[in-house]
Design a protein around this motif. Structure first.
Motif, PDB file in Angstrom:
ATOM      1  N   LYS C 148     -38.183  -4.671 -39.966  1.00  0.00           N
ATOM      2  CA  LYS C 148     -37.421  -3.425 -40.108  1.00  0.00           C
ATOM      3  C   LYS C 148     -38.360  -2.221 -40.200  1.00  0.00           C
ATOM      4  N   GLU C 151     -40.128  -1.508 -36.861  1.00  0.00           N
ATOM      5  CA  GLU C 151     -39.214  -0.832 -35.944  1.00  0.00           C
ATOM      6  C   GLU C 151     -39.082   0.645 -36.309  1.00  0.00           C
ATOM      7  N   LYS C 152     -38.923   0.896 -37.575  1.00  0.00           N
ATOM      8  CA  LYS C 152     -38.773   2.277 -38.045  1.00  0.00           C
ATOM      9  C   LYS C 152     -40.017   3.104 -37.668  1.00  0.00           C
ATOM     10  N   GLU C 177     -32.223  -4.833 -31.505  1.00  0.00           N
ATOM     11  CA  GLU C 177     -31.044  -4.302 -30.820  1.00  0.00           C
ATOM     12  C   GLU C 177     -30.895  -2.789 -31.004  1.00  0.00           C
ATOM     13  N   LYS C 178     -31.133  -2.314 -32.206  1.00  0.00           N
ATOM     14  CA  LYS C 178     -30.926  -0.886 -32.465  1.00  0.00           C
ATOM     15  C   LYS C 178     -31.897  -0.050 -31.619  1.00  0.00           C
ATOM     16  N   PHE C 179     -33.116  -0.521 -31.535  1.00  0.00           N
ATOM     17  CA  PHE C 179     -34.142   0.141 -30.726  1.00  0.00           C
ATOM     18  C   PHE C 179     -33.643   0.241 -29.284  1.00  0.00           C
ATOM     19  N   LEU C 181     -30.615   0.146 -28.118  1.00  0.00           N
ATOM     20  CA  LEU C 181     -29.472   1.050 -27.961  1.00  0.00           C
ATOM     21  C   LEU C 181     -29.910   2.511 -27.972  1.00  0.00           C
ATOM     22  N   ASN C 182     -31.032   2.788 -28.627  1.00  0.00           N
ATOM     23  CA  ASN C 182     -31.556   4.163 -28.628  1.00  0.00           C
ATOM     24  C   ASN C 182     -32.125   4.568 -27.267  1.00  0.00           C
ATOM     25  N   GLU C 224     -29.778  -6.151 -24.681  1.00  0.00           N
ATOM     26  CA  GLU C 224     -29.761  -6.978 -25.896  1.00  0.00           C
ATOM     27  C   GLU C 224     -30.027  -8.451 -25.579  1.00  0.00           C
TER      28      GLU C 224
END
Lengths: 283, 283, 283, 283
Positions: C148, C151-152, C177-179, C181-182, C224
């Motif tokens: 986490k 990634e941040k 996944e969040k990365f 989607l950005n 994804e």
């Protein structure tokens, strides 16, 4: 000039090449081709050798001697081929004709040194092609009900003619296990994809759906597991987003026929060895 | 493990392979690679063989024995290479940097087992690249007036460092005859066309003008005749009418660097033999 | 000369091309490239068009007009790109350096019209390469515990510099996944197989095991699902039974770097459109 | 559905695409394919467009209108093709049969939408192939004495049947100048080399002698200068030092037939334009 082709594999150890080449040299054989490969993982030695003899040799006693002096001591699996009778090749087809036309064209022009005593099909459509090339055509329908009988009829035909090699030239039926066991490494299929991608049915549809930029074709020996046998040859062609499934099928035809022809030639010229579900191709 | 690579050519006769493999076997050498080729037109036998020995051998007496027992009787031209010091390679460049970057990237990552003691250029432009990779850069301008002096300066540098191999990585000057004779089959050039098409200057312009659908690159040993030396490796890429000359140049860059790298590797790994202005490539 | 690149897709209907070309012609735009494609299955129209204007145009009001007169009526998804600031591209690496060297060589020679404000790696190994090319290098280790946080840290760096495009140049970590989607359709990966064959880890090992005769590399947008995103470019090279896994890895390197570079260029030159997990590539 | 294919070239100016697409849109034509190319050196605009009309249109008045409104104002050279009668194609052969078999196989399976009213040969050898495929075969010997008469006989046959396209499928005679002028850009030849390398006779012998690592085949329109006409398609295959001239000939066969087939299809599907001795190929 008398020519012998030797194909072997055996546990790897030192001195094999020296032993074999000396054996042939002592019998006045001139080596015109030698290639070897060692599978270092499994410690197996593979070799292909072509030799020429000025005088005809007694091939039976040659074979016996070779087994005694070389084969047995090295625990060797070996074949010695002489340039004798051409292989007898049966061609299985369904409805697509491009591979069949290609094989028969090569056959007629003498490019493929085989005999083709029969074309077998589960459909009657390509009988006229067989007729034009004057090759016996056997229509053996295959349905869910008659699978056993169809297989029997096919095998009887093959045995009756002493078939050495079966070519599945876009034959759209799965070959039964027993049939396959009767012809180990002697059934060659052309699959219309770049295996292992898109095994099974409708590979062009799957390729289109996935959006690949290249399609392929794969020529392989048939084993019990579908589209998973030892690969003999593959090739590819470029496509783009603008190609429809029908375009892929059309482009694929040229690939299929060329790749199948290359595979057949490699087998017929005794340039293939199979081990551990992979091929060694001596070129 | 001690490894020897043998490269030979000699008049073709029977028994050579048996003789050589027996010689190595008797000295406890295990053959891990053998490939041979016979030029049937000129009746010349070529062979490459790799052997491993468990114990270190006395290479000088091995060489002497080989010459006595095999080399002389068979009128053989042979080299035995041991895995010793890496080849010393000089890179000649002008202004284009793509081949240089590619060579240096491979060099740094250990893919090319050579030493690069110098980069020589007739222009100062690529000094910064050499600096970044910490390789000595020598700027030797070549003009119509100073050709002799430039050649002398180049040769002195090469000799001082004991250079084994010269790479012309898009070096835009013609190498003088005397220079070439000093490094027979040891100067490798990349030509930006599919030779023998478009030899000489500006091949991409000629390819554009002719309207070809495929362009190529050719890696070859340099001989006195321009772009006519033995070809080591070639490759191609598709183009279309819509590509401008600038597009060809850009697409060609990728070809040039890959084809040159393959050629260098084949030479460095002792997989090339030259005969009659052609190469035998053992792969 | 002022140049505009237009990329669109919309429901297929008649008159779109006429409408758009007339709109541009009325504003004195000269069309220098037009290509279109219709996905007949989904009834979607795709187009790429380049136009030149002799005088600078007010791009904001041009965009507004286009949306009003063309975009809205045709329910069009469109982008208009002007030749303005270069894309900002971040390169993610782990330990392999061949793709990185290739990208940086192209970057330095002006072949890739981008800015590269950062190289990010989960290992420190390639810092010296970044240093030689004078590009900031950020070592962000990724462990099972700190995913986490890593990634941040990555996302903060990207946002701080306004990164437009992320290149995974053999980066050996899965992107969260969040990365993804950005950066939709803005993360490009190179996978070292001919997808969909051999997705996931160790594709060269799998290719060796299956005994394929051709290996490939695939450049794709990251989604994804692992190795299942829209394919931008693929290429292949021949292998044989005699190649070890290490040989495949070495041969694959050249494929990977060339295929990745082609994919990056297609994206940077605005020649890619993504729809339905497939790419339309305008060449 | 009624389909029109438009091929044009004209001096480049702005507004052409808008003009044409508006003309078609006004007549309810739906554009399903458009591709254009500008030869910026010669300032020539080229375009290919396919349109579909739901209702049958009056093609004569359509053509007249197009000439009036578009053709004349833009000094355009244009053709409008409707999907009407298939092209009539004559195939010229000598003794090699591989290209002939390939063409006839494609013809029979419906892949080539043409009529083949005749095969013409200077040798009787391939009559049986023609017979098997039920195509009239004309044996017109060509000797140093009867060149004029042979040409006359050939031209009479072509005219009598209204032949649109002549395929030289390894026809081993030079086509006379007058013949060529009668069929401008309508005679397609397959040359068994990667042109412009190895033009003229015996290219495989020359390729062998030069030691190239790749051989090719070239499909081109025939012009007065031997092997120098506009290239339609080319392809290549790898060879090595170990391939004899006979091997090259055998490998080349597969190239020749595939490349020729591609060239024929491009012509038949109206995807070729010729300008300045080069082709524009719309794919």
């Amino acid at each position: 000039m008398y020519k012998i082709t030797l194909l072997i594999h055996c546990p790897d150890t030192s001195g094999i090449i020296s032993k074999i080449t000396t054996f042939f040299h002592a019998r006045k054989g001139n080596i015109i081709y030698i290639d070897q490969y060692v599978d270092t993982e499994n410690k197996i030695f593979f070799m292909r050798m072509e030799s020429e003899f000025s005088n005809k040799i007694d091939i039976d006693s040659f074979r016996k001697n070779f087994e005694e002096k070389v084969g047995t001591p090295y625990q060797m699996s070996w074949q010695i081929y002489t340039a004798g009778k051409p292989l007898k090749m049966a061609v299985f087809v369904s409805k697509y004709d491009h591979c069949l036309y290609d094989i028969l064209g090569r056959y007629k022009s003498g490019e493929l040194p085989v005999e083709i005593p029969m074309i077998i099909s589960n459909h009657p459509d390509l009988k006229s092609v067989a007729d034009n090339f004057e090759i016996p055509f056997y229509h053996i329908p295959v349905t869910s009900d008659n699978k056993k009988d169809a297989e029997k009829a096919q095998l009887e035909l093959l045995e009756k003619e002493g078939i050495d090699l079966v070519i599945l030239a876009r034959y759209m039926q799965i070959i039964p296990e027993k049939f396959i066991l009767n012809y180990p490494n002697r059934i060659i299929n052309i699959h219309h994809s770049f295996l292992p991608a898109f095994a099974g049915a409708k590979p062009y549809h799957s390729a289109y759906k996935r959006g690949v930029k290249i399609i392929g074709a794969t020529c392989h020996y048939v084993t019990e597991e579908l589209d998973a046998g030892p690969i003999i040859e593959q090739d590819i062609t470029r496509i783009s987003h603008s190609h429809s499934i029908r375009d892929l099928i059309l482009k694929g035809r040229d690939l299929e026929k060329i790749v199948l022809a290359r595979g057949i030639k490699l087998h017929v010229e005794r340039k293939t060895l199979v081990y551990n579900n992979k091929t060694i191709i001596f070129t």
